[in-house]
Write an enzyme that holds these catalytic residues in place. Structure first.
Site: not given
Length: 307
Positions: A138-140, A142, A239
């Site tokens: 998962i993104d930084k 998130t 997103r």
């Protein structure tokens, strides 16, 4: 060293070799495959590939030589992490907003992997020296639940479930605008942005199939709290999809408004639910994570404005 072999089907004809292989080998990036081409590790019909932008043809026989993992040069670090569940096969970690999942060139410290290496004696080796144990990301910015494999057998099982879209993944997001529908499905392919290579976008050409289901939880005048369920798992999928329908995530520095609201450090997106079949026990397991404090604080602010 491992050898993978593929025979090109007519539906894939004229795809670039690096794109074709990144679709077949989802754990490998196009840049990594390009490096293998440069090193002469990929053959087509028995000959080493000479052309970096080669476009595959029907019945091409592709052999890719996958090198053994390098000696790990990512150091364990005593970084506190919240472990929701752990056994001999896997861990479930609740990642905070702001933590990068795995190291990248030029950034080898402070990541979840550094913390995992300190905590665990064993992590799966399938994703190499930079991403040991990491099955999905998962993104930084998130927050929320991630599964981590401790051995290669568990990793292969979990990765197969991801590929089959059978893992239950639910996110909570706050988006701009008032979504009129109670629920909906966004089915739009996602690929690299044609102009800005640092972004993803909904694109027909070279895009991968992507499906996001969403449900409205609450409306706050110009904002909507939603639950998003992933059927596929593309980079930045929620997103990109929400921005595509003109409801970008609040705080999103890439796909949202240029002037962020509420002085946020990143997008308001939380991986709340994660469910899967246990790799060795065979039973279905599901985990939940509460919204982080900063997320709950923004919701309270919005609730007070409408009351």
């Amino acid at each position: 060293m491992e050898i993978e072999k593929f025979v090109v089907d007519y539906i894939d004809e004229e795809k670039r070799l690096d794109m074709y292989l990144s679709n077949k080998l989802e754990d490998m990036s196009r840049s990594f495959i390009q490096k293998l081409i440069e090193k002469g590790k990929i053959k087509i019909n028995g000959d080493v590939v000479q052309v970096k932008r080669y476009k595959v043809k029907e019945n091409d026989v592709i052999e890719i030589e996958i090198p053994d993992a390098e000696i790990l040069n990512v150091e364990p670090e005593n970084i506190p992490i919240e472990i929701i569940y752990e056994d001999d096969d896997l861990l479930i970690v609740n990642k905070p907003q702001g933590m990068v999942v795995h190291p990248a060139p030029g950034n080898y410290s402070g990541t979840l992997v550094n913390a995992l290496l300190y905590h665990c004696k064993n992590l799966s080796s399938i994703n190499g020296v930079i991403r040991p144990g990491i099955v999905h990301r998962i993104d930084k910015d998130t927050s929320g639940l991630l599964m981590v494999a401790k051995n290669d057998i568990a990793h292969k099982s979990l990765a197969a479930q991801l590929k089959e879209h059978s893992i239950h993944r639910i996110y909570i997001a706050l988006v701009h605008g008032n979504i009129k529908e109670e629920k909906g499905t966004i089915h739009a392919p996602i690929g690299r942005h044609p102009v800005d290579r640092l972004k993803m976008a909904v694109v027909e050409k070279n895009g991968k199939d992507a499906i996001t289901h969403f449900r409205v939880l609450k409306r706050f005048n110009n904002y909507t709290l939603i639950e998003a369920r992933l059927e596929t798992g593309r980079t930045h999928q929620i997103r990109v999809h929400m921005a595509y329908i003109n409801h970008p995530l609040v705080g999103d520095p890439v796909y949202g408004p240029k002037k962020p609201k509420f002085n946020l450090k990143g997008q308001m997106l939380h991986a709340k639910t994660l469910g899967f079949i246990h790799p060795s026990k065979g039973n279905f397991m599901e985990f939940q994570s509460d919204l982080p404090d900063y997320f709950q604080k923004i919701i309270r602010i919005l609730e007070n404005k409408i009351n």
